[in-house]
Design a protein around this motif. Structure first.
Motif, PDB file in Angstrom:
ATOM      1  N   HIS A 162      -2.337   6.369 -10.945  1.00  0.00           N
ATOM      2  CA  HIS A 162      -2.263   5.061 -10.293  1.00  0.00           C
ATOM      3  C   HIS A 162      -2.682   5.230  -8.834  1.00  0.00           C
ATOM      4  O   HIS A 162      -2.215   6.142  -8.150  1.00  0.00           O
ATOM      5  N   ARG A 163      -3.578   4.361  -8.370  1.00  0.00           N
ATOM      6  CA  ARG A 163      -4.044   4.407  -6.986  1.00  0.00           C
ATOM      7  C   ARG A 163      -3.303   3.352  -6.184  1.00  0.00           C
ATOM      8  O   ARG A 163      -3.280   2.173  -6.553  1.00  0.00           O
ATOM      9  N   THR A 164      -2.737   3.776  -5.084  1.00  0.00           N
ATOM     10  CA  THR A 164      -2.091   2.813  -4.195  1.00  0.00           C
ATOM     11  C   THR A 164      -3.150   2.020  -3.447  1.00  0.00           C
ATOM     12  O   THR A 164      -4.253   2.521  -3.189  1.00  0.00           O
ATOM     13  N   GLN A 176       1.533   7.290   0.332  1.00  0.00           N
ATOM     14  CA  GLN A 176       0.309   7.215   1.132  1.00  0.00           C
ATOM     15  C   GLN A 176      -0.605   6.124   0.573  1.00  0.00           C
ATOM     16  O   GLN A 176      -0.802   6.044  -0.648  1.00  0.00           O
ATOM     17  N   PRO A 177      -1.179   5.288   1.458  1.00  0.00           N
ATOM     18  CA  PRO A 177      -2.104   4.251   0.975  1.00  0.00           C
ATOM     19  C   PRO A 177      -3.391   4.869   0.434  1.00  0.00           C
ATOM     20  O   PRO A 177      -3.802   5.964   0.827  1.00  0.00           O
ATOM     21  N   THR A 234       0.635  13.725  -5.978  1.00  0.00           N
ATOM     22  CA  THR A 234      -0.710  13.230  -5.725  1.00  0.00           C
ATOM     23  C   THR A 234      -1.701  14.030  -6.566  1.00  0.00           C
ATOM     24  O   THR A 234      -1.398  15.137  -7.026  1.00  0.00           O
ATOM     25  N   SER A 235      -2.888  13.484  -6.721  1.00  0.00           N
ATOM     26  CA  SER A 235      -3.889  14.158  -7.551  1.00  0.00           C
ATOM     27  C   SER A 235      -4.456  15.395  -6.883  1.00  0.00           C
ATOM     28  O   SER A 235      -5.047  16.246  -7.564  1.00  0.00           O
ATOM     29  N   THR A 236      -4.275  15.529  -5.574  1.00  0.00           N
ATOM     30  CA  THR A 236      -4.847  16.673  -4.853  1.00  0.00           C
ATOM     31  C   THR A 236      -3.809  17.761  -4.565  1.00  0.00           C
ATOM     32  O   THR A 236      -4.170  18.805  -4.016  1.00  0.00           O
ATOM     33  N   PRO A 269       0.802  -1.229   0.000  1.00  0.00           N
ATOM     34  CA  PRO A 269       0.000   0.000   0.000  1.00  0.00           C
ATOM     35  C   PRO A 269       0.834   1.279   0.000  1.00  0.00           C
ATOM     36  O   PRO A 269       0.269   2.360  -0.194  1.00  0.00           O
ATOM     37  N   THR A 270       2.153   1.196   0.180  1.00  0.00           N
ATOM     38  CA  THR A 270       2.955   2.428   0.303  1.00  0.00           C
ATOM     39  C   THR A 270       4.020   2.535  -0.787  1.00  0.00           C
ATOM     40  O   THR A 270       4.936   3.334  -0.650  1.00  0.00           O
ATOM     41  N   ASN A 271       3.939   1.755  -1.861  1.00  0.00           N
ATOM     42  CA  ASN A 271       4.952   1.905  -2.908  1.00  0.00           C
ATOM     43  C   ASN A 271       4.322   1.730  -4.279  1.00  0.00           C
ATOM     44  O   ASN A 271       3.214   1.194  -4.428  1.00  0.00           O
TER      45      ASN A 271
END
Length: 1172
Positions: free
Chosen positions: A599-601, A573-574, A549-551, A521-523
């Motif tokens: 890409h979503r973790t 970040q997960p 990040t997208s935000t 979840p973190t890579n």
């Protein structure tokens, strides 16, 4: 000057006339008299491979095995005539074996020619691939054993029964050459052990034994529908060989086997015969024998049949349609050889020069079955052969190219120089020729890439006024070779010396395409493929990876060395969407950045969801991408399926495709050329979605004129389609006539005709020239088109061909089956087609029989066309119960029968019809293979039902008798002081009984009485006052009877419905009663009244059970009204023939006169007594 011109003209005449002829004549002096042929020999056996060439001596002969020259030794050597002799054939493994393809190479001063290929095979026989297995069959049925073995030459198959050889063909036993043993009408003497014997020149092998166990047949033997237990299979047969189509069926009675073609063409009776009990054998097979053959098993005397089909493909060796011709061309000219061949499968074309394969280069090109030689040089003078080859054999055709040398031509351009101008341009300079430079009219500049094979040569023609030219459409960081040719009106010079030069590097044309996966979840693991040279435009020295990040707008950057293609981003970040992009750099600078890839973790959860699959993308052509994936071995979580996403760059993401867990490949069709697409896949299970894998890929261009000077390949030709079944169509096509070293694949497009939704178009990929398109809808017309792909080059779509699938045999019976009696001996049967889509019905089969005939197994059969949904059953016998059932059929077979419907035809049809007699009796019947049977449970149910019915009838009879006694005693007490009926009335009643079957018209007024038709009453009044006739009715009229104590509203309603209509014919009688108000009624008359009431009550129920069975109406409401009781009676009958006279007292009669009404019972009649 004149002698010089005369000499020049003589030379030209020699070149134009004599040299072409001499070239052809010289070429004809080298050809083969004998060529080798395929041969099969035993190990350690001697063999001679023939080869004899004729031509101008000396002729050198060599032999090749699998393309490699054969080395002579004591065992293998050449004979004096050029044939190859092998004293002892060896069958050792590897290169030491003598098996293979042999060719003879003959050479003289004109060139070399290669013979056709001959295959040397050592006789052998392998172990059985299929062994016979033990079976258990019933006596009278069929038995089948099979075995399969590979052998060279093909073996002879025989069978043994208890170690005794069986004959190949008897009345009941058939042995097929394919290794199948068929036994029809199995008997107890057939029980035993069977084994298969395979024999050829190499050896003999016996299979294991299989046991046939025969069990007694059931008695009586139940009828069974025909069933094909071994149908024909799709086969490919070589030309002039034999094809065997097996068809073995079982059923009771024994079915009849027949054959036909799906294209309705007649079967060749001269080369076709039936082997055994229904197997079809085609001898000396020819191309016209190819097609779909249908085996049909039919029950004798019926239309019950089953169909099985198979496609026969006739394989043919190559044959030339167009041959290459010998050519004479001047130096620097162009020669074109054309060669076209046909065969099944379509042959491959290969060009040979002096026995060696020709390879494409800058001057020599091969496409569309043509060999084109540009800028001819003296070394091109040779013998050329076109070789057409497929699995059935190979053939060759020979032609010669003669190069004419001319003395009146310029010398070569001198001092060629090349200087790099930029990453895409090079300046080429030269000096004029030393000789005849003043006669040069043009120069041609030729250039091509120096590295690699099969590079295309480009040519630019410029005028004679310059000796410098800039080539400005080159690729960066590439090495090129250049040469120049000078042209005169009489010919061209030789090629100048070649010069090599590199273009400069440039910034990369494009960024690498990213692949993203998460291992935790973190890579995020980021990987990419190195850029090809055409896109890198030099050596890549570094990469820059950016992510955020997208935000957030803060971008993190990492620079990586140019040799690296993998990087792991950690401490992320997960469950967060990250955007990533990359850019590549050369020594010149940074190129263009890629678009952001999301890409979503994964979520930080302890749930066991699947890890990310390993995704691999491959462009099959300019519009198709093949996606392959697999889960890592350490992925222990269960997988229920996959979700595949893809979308074009800078476009929204599409709805995911749901794929099964067993699928690991998917072809993405209908993409745009030269576009970048993002593909994402993840596995999911019952817990949720797993880790996702993202990758970006670009589709190549379909045709690039800049990159290729050849047109796109032509589309496949000779596309034809044959229906194989109700859900499959067999497609076959020919490969276009061109030669290429690249692999060829095809895209097949399939969709129903008139399809509006483009997403439902089916695309199939194949490397073969035929395909069986499966999972189609039955009875549907489809259109097919095919395109070819080779080296990222796609052809146009082929012309569309249309083909319809066979209709599927109905799987459901006709629905809503109804049987209605419309005449005394005629019934109407109606139904609706089966509730199935895309099922064509060609005809319906109606079976009906009386119960007696049904028990004897005798059905009467009616056939009706598929467009008709009703029929008449005529000549029915009264007093019989008929059973009716229907099935739907088409050319593919018969559907199941509907539930049996019963129809009762009463012995006395005038008594009416019971609507409950036509009912579904499926609950009391059992069905087996479409036939009607009665089992023990059904007999028990019928017996119990009959007993219950008898008990009910007895109880009803007792109730009716008790009610009759009560009414008698009540009548005596109530009407003791009633009026007495006169003797004249009794006499009139007797006359009425004699005229009871006479139809009389009742007038509105008569001499003795009149009918009050004004106020709605049916009261008859004569000179003595109101008349209440007391009539003893006949039983056959079955009148209704109502109790006086019933609701008065029902009687009033009946009177309103029963108003008399003038001119209506009714059954009536006149009765003159002389009744005095003070005259008492006798006890005898009172008892007669009671008796009449009892009779009417007992008959009312019977009338309900047989109402109106003698007429048919299209309106069901009319049938209801005709049997609805008192409302169907005219008022004259309702009044005069009342079932209960009630013996009214004078006070009641007076009250009746005042009220204008008197309650009476209605009288019901049979259908013949109703108004006409």
């Amino acid at each position: 000057m004149a002698p010089v011109q005369r000499k020049l003209y003589q030379r030209l005449l020699f070149v134009v006339v004599f040299l072409p002829i001499s070239g052809v004549l010289c070429f004809s002096e080298l050809f083969f008299i004998k060529e080798p042929h395929d041969v099969t020999v035993m190990r350690k056996e001697a063999v001679i491979l023939d080869c004899q060439a004729h031509g101008e001596a000396p002729i050198d002969v060599r032999w090749l095995r699998n393309g490699v020259q054969v080395v002579e030794n004591e065992r293998v050597y050449l004979l004096a005539n050029g044939s190859l002799y092998i004293s002892e054939v060896e069958s050792r493994r590897g290169d030491k074996s003598d098996e293979g393809f042999y060719q003879c190479l003959a050479q003289n001063k004109y060139g070399a020619i290669l013979s056709q290929k001959a295959r040397l095979t050592i006789a052998s026989i392998s172990a059985f691939a299929i062994q016979p297995t033990s079976i258990v069959v019933t006596e009278g049925s069929v038995a089948r054993f099979s075995c399969k073995i590979s052998a060279h030459p093909p073996p002879i198959i025989t069978w043994e029964f208890n170690r005794v050889t069986l004959p190949l063909t008897t009345e009941r036993i058939t042995v097929l050459p394919s290794g199948v043993l068929q036994i029809h009408g199995v008997q107890q003497i057939d029980a035993g052990n069977y084994r298969c014997i395979a024999t050829n020149i190499a050896s003999r092998r016996r299979s294991i034994e299989a046991t046939l166990t025969v069990t007694p047949a059931p008695s009586p033997q139940l009828p069974q529908r025909p069933r094909i237990i071994a149908g024909p299979q799709n086969i490919s047969v070589s030309l002039h060989q034999s094809a065997i189509l097996e068809c073995m069926a079982t059923g009771s009675p024994r079915p009849i086997i027949s054959w036909s073609r799906a294209d309705s063409r007649s079967i060749d009776v001269y080369n076709t015969r039936v082997l055994g009990n229904g197997n079809l054998i085609i001898t000396d097979i020819k191309p016209q024998h190819g097609g779909v053959y249908m085996c049909r098993a039919t029950t004798p005397g019926t239309r019950n049949y089953t169909v099985a089909s198979a496609n026969v493909t006739v394989l043919a060796p190559p044959s030339f349609v167009e041959w290459p011709e010998s050519l004479t061309r001047p130096r620097a000219g162009t020669a074109r050889f054309v060669c076209e061949a046909e065969g099944v499968p379509p042959p491959r074309i290969t060009w040979l020069k002096n026995g060696e394969k020709v390879h494409s280069n800058g001057r020599i090109k091969m496409y569309n079955s043509k060999l084109v030689i540009n800028q001819i040089i003296p070394e091109d003078d040779a013998i050329y052969q076109c070789q057409a080859e497929n699995d059935q054999g190979s053939i060759l055709s020979t032609a010669r190219l003669i190069v004419v040398m001319s003395e009146d031509r310029p010398s070569v351009p001198r001092n060629i120089r090349a200087d790099t101008v930029s990453s895409s341009a090079i300046l080429l300079a030269w000096e004029r020729p030393l000789y005849n430079s003043d006669k040069v009219i043009a120069y041609s500049v030729h250039y091509m890439k120096a590295e690699g094979l099969n590079n295309e040569e480009y040519q630019v023609v410029i005028g004679n006024d310059t000796t410098r030219y800039i080539i400005d459409d080159l690729e960066p960081a590439c090495n090129y070779t250049f040469y120049v040719v000078a042209y005169m009106p009489m010919g061209a010079s030789r090629m100048s010396d070649h010069v090599f030069q590199n273009t400069l590097e440039d910034v990369p044309l494009r960024a690498p395409e990213l692949s993203l996966t998460s291992r935790s979840p973190t890579n995020i693991q980021v990987s990419w493929q190195p850029l090809p040279e055409k896109l890198s435009r030099g050596r890549v020295s570094a990469y820059r990876l950016s992510y955020r990040t997208s935000t957030e707008n803060t971008v993190s950057q990492i620079e990586l060395p140019g040799e690296k293609t993998l990087h792991l981003l950690e401490n992320l970040q997960p469950d967060t969407i990250y955007l990533l992009r990359i850019v590549a750099a050369t020594s010149v600078g940074w190129g263009e950045q890629s678009a952001w890839t999301s890409h979503r973790t994964p979520k930080a959860s302890s749930a066991r969801v699947p890890l990310a699959p390993e995704l691999h993308l491959e462009p099959l052509n300019c519009t198709t991408i093949l996606a392959r994936w697999h889960l890592a071995p350490r992925n222990s979580a269960g997988v229920q399926g996959y979700k595949l996403f893809y979308h074009e760059e800078n476009q929204p993401e599409n709805t995911p495709l749901q794929l099964r867990a067993s699928v690991n490949t998917h072809t993405i069709e209908g993409l745009d050329p030269r576009k970048k697409y993002h593909v994402k896949i993840l596995a999911y299970n019952f817990i949720g979605d797993g880790y996702q894998a993202d990758q970006t890929i670009s589709t190549p261009g379909c045709v690039s004129v800049r990159d290729r000077l050849v047109p796109p390949p032509p589309p496949p030709h000779n596309v034809y389609a044959k229906t194989n079944s109700s859900t499959a169509v067999f497609l076959h096509w020919g490969r276009p006539a061109f030669t290429s070293s690249h692999a060829v694949n095809y895209t097949v497009r399939c969709n129903p005709v008139g399809l509006q939704n483009a997403s439902l178009v089916l695309y199939l990929q194949t490397c073969e020239q035929s395909i069986l398109v499966r999972d189609l809808e039955p009875n549907t017309k489809y259109e097919f088109a095919i395109r070819l792909h080779i080296d990222q080059l796609s052809s146009p779509w082929s012309p569309v061909v249309y083909q319809s699938t066979f209709p599927e045999a109905p799987m459901m019976p006709p629905s809503n089956v109804k049987v209605t009696l419309i005449e005394e001996d005629t019934a109407l049967v109606s139904w609706k087609p089966p509730d199935e889509p895309n099922v064509a019905v060609t005809h319906y089969t109606i079976l009906y029989a009386s119960r007696k005939s049904w028990l004897a197994g005798e059905w009467q059969v009616l056939q009706r066309e598929g467009s008709i949904t009703m029929t008449l059953l005529e000549n029915l016998k009264p007093g019989q119960v008929y059973l009716v059932k229907i099935s739907a059929s088409n050319n593919m077979g018969d559907g199941p029968f509907s539930h049996t419907v019963e129809l009762t035809v009463r012995a006395d049809l005038s008594s009416g019809h019971d609507p409950q007699l036509s009912r579904d009796s499926a609950r009391a019947t059992a069905f087996s293979d479409g036939f009607y049977h009665l089992d023990q449970k059904s007999m028990t149910g019928i017996t119990v039902g009959v007993c219950i019915a008898l008990i009910c009838i007895i109880i009803c009879a007792l109730i009716i008798v008790c009610r009759g006694k009560n009414r008698k005693s009540s009548s005596v007490k109530t009407y003791r002081e009633g009026v007495n009926t006169s003797a004249s009335a009794a006499a009139h009643l007797g006359s009425e009984r004699r005229a009871e079957n006479t139809d009389v018209t009742v007038p509105m007024m008569s001499q003795n009485d009149f009918i009050d038709a004004k106020g709605g009453t049916n009261l008859i009044i004569n000179s003595l006052g109101p008349v209440q006739p007391n009539v003893e009715r006949k039983k056959r009229w079955f009148p209704f009877s109502n109790n006086v104590k019933k609701d008065r509203s029902k009687a009033v309603q009946n009177k309103r419905h029963g108003s008399y209509q003038p001119g209506t014919t009714v059954l009536a009688y006149e009765e003159e009663l002389s009744i005095s108000p003070n005259q008492p009624t006798t006890l005898q008359e009172l008892l007669r009244c009671g008796h009449s009431d009892t009779e009417g009550s007992s008959n009312s129920e019977g009338s309900h059970s047989t109402s109106d069975s003698g007429r048919y109406s299209h309106d069901e409401t009319e049938l209801t009204n005709l049997s609805s009781g008192p409302s169907s009676r005219p008022p004259s009958l309702t009044a005069e023939h009342s079932g209960d006279s009630n013996c009214c007292s004078p006070e009641e009669l007076k009250e009746s006169e005042e009220n204008g009404c008197c309650r009476h019972e209605a009288l019901s009649s049979s259908r013949s007594e109703l108004p006409l």
